[in-house]
Design an enzyme around this catalytic site. Structure first.
Site, PDB file in Angstrom:
ATOM      1  CB  SER A 131      -0.972  -0.030   1.184  1.00  0.00           C
ATOM      2  OG  SER A 131      -1.959   0.966   1.063  1.00  0.00           O
ATOM      3  CG  HIS A 184      -5.406  -2.249  -0.736  1.00  0.00           C
ATOM      4  ND1 HIS A 184      -4.690  -1.706  -1.778  1.00  0.00           N
ATOM      5  CD2 HIS A 184      -4.877  -1.709   0.392  1.00  0.00           C
ATOM      6  CE1 HIS A 184      -3.760  -0.891  -1.306  1.00  0.00           C
ATOM      7  NE2 HIS A 184      -3.852  -0.882   0.009  1.00  0.00           N
TER       8      HIS A 184
END
Length: 302
Positions: free
Chosen positions: A185, A282
């Site tokens: 991320s 994610h």
């Protein structure tokens, strides 16, 4: 040169089940769950690795880092150990397991350096928002910053390379052709930014990097990068399927951003590898990509 290296769901699903201890599904959503962590493998001890910890402080005194160093108990190769630096070290240490370390030890185990923060939480969201994001204008306006300060990646990289790396090298010399860095991320943004700006590492693993952050700032920096600094090292871009990635504050077309980035870097002569994780969100890419990275670093697939 562009290469697609594999799909974990098809070939390595059994390995993932054996090696990774997944968090409950709620912790794998876009927003990380910030529950206090318990003991990790360094606290419990390992048959295969010797762990030690050390603390560092940022130049401005605002952030304090806890760094775990895991040195294989297996003798070092003549050229030195492979070494893997892992961002969000608190969350990383919560996922390392003895079966995972055993598997690595049966091959060419890397030194493990988990760079975290002095907290009992898996993430220090304010600190990582600053440390992992590159400088630019109006960064705080990106919705994912949630009012937190950004743009400190150059300062953090200086601390990493000038203080943490020498400390690690004194304890376990590394093979210069087998040095890696992994981040997820915002950590993936830092890996990309470092890929553009440093040649110390050889393998760069960017897992689900926030490519749309701050008006695609990391893609703009790719356009500005010096092709000479991209040679003789590899970038592994590790992404979901582009559907479950869509959430507030992100681009509606992750694949378009990804394609832009790959095209720019391929044109500059980068050695690029794309790994797709079909159906994974994610958050789910964090443990999947970490396990995959550890496998790559320990069996000379780089």
């Amino acid at each position: 040169m562009f290469n697609a290296f594999f799909s974990l769901r098809s070939i390595y699903s059994s390995l993932l089940l054996a090696l990774v201890v997944l968090l409950p599904s709620t912790s794998l959503l876009a927003r990380p769950e910030l529950k206090p962590l318990g003991e990790n493998i360094a606290d419990m001890g390992s048959t295969y690795y010797q762990f030690q910890t050390h603390f560092f402080t940022s130049a401005d005194g605002e952030r304090r880092y806890k760094v775990w160093i895991g040195i294989p108990k297996k003798a070092a190769p003549a050229a030195g150990y492979p070494v893997l630096y892992m961002l969000d070290g608190n969350a990383v240490m919560a996922r390392l397991s003895e079966p995972m370390l055993k598997q690595m030890s049966s091959e060419a185990p890397p030194v493990l350096v988990a760079v975290g923060y002095d907290t009992n939480l898996p993430f220090d969201v304010a600190a990582r928002s600053f440390d992992y994001t590159p400088a630019g204008e109006n960064l705080e306006q990106d919705q994912r910053m949630r009012g937190r300060k950004g743009g400190g990646s150059a300062e953090f990289r200086q601390l990493l390379l000038n203080e943490i790396v020498p400390y690690v090298e004194k304890r376990a010399p590394s093979n210069p052709l087998k040095r890696g860095i992994w981040g997820h991320s915002f950590g993936g943004l830092f890996v990309l930014d470092s890929y553009y700006n440093t040649t110390w590492f050889h393998n760069y693993f960017a897992a689900a990097p926030s490519l749309g952050w701050a008006n695609q700032r990391i893609i703009a920096l790719a356009k500005e990068s010096d092709p000479a600094r991209l040679q003789h090292k590899s970038l592994y871009l590790m992404e979901g399927d582009g559907v479950t990635e869509q959430r507030k504050g992100h681009s509606s077309d992750l694949k378009h951003e990804e394609g832009q980035l790959m095209q720019i870097l391929e044109h500059k002569g980068g050695d690029l590898h794309l790994s797709r994780y079909p159906g994974q969100t994610h958050g789910q890419i964090l443990p999947s990509s970490l396990t995959d990275t550890l496998r790559i670093m320990s069996n000379n697939q780089n």
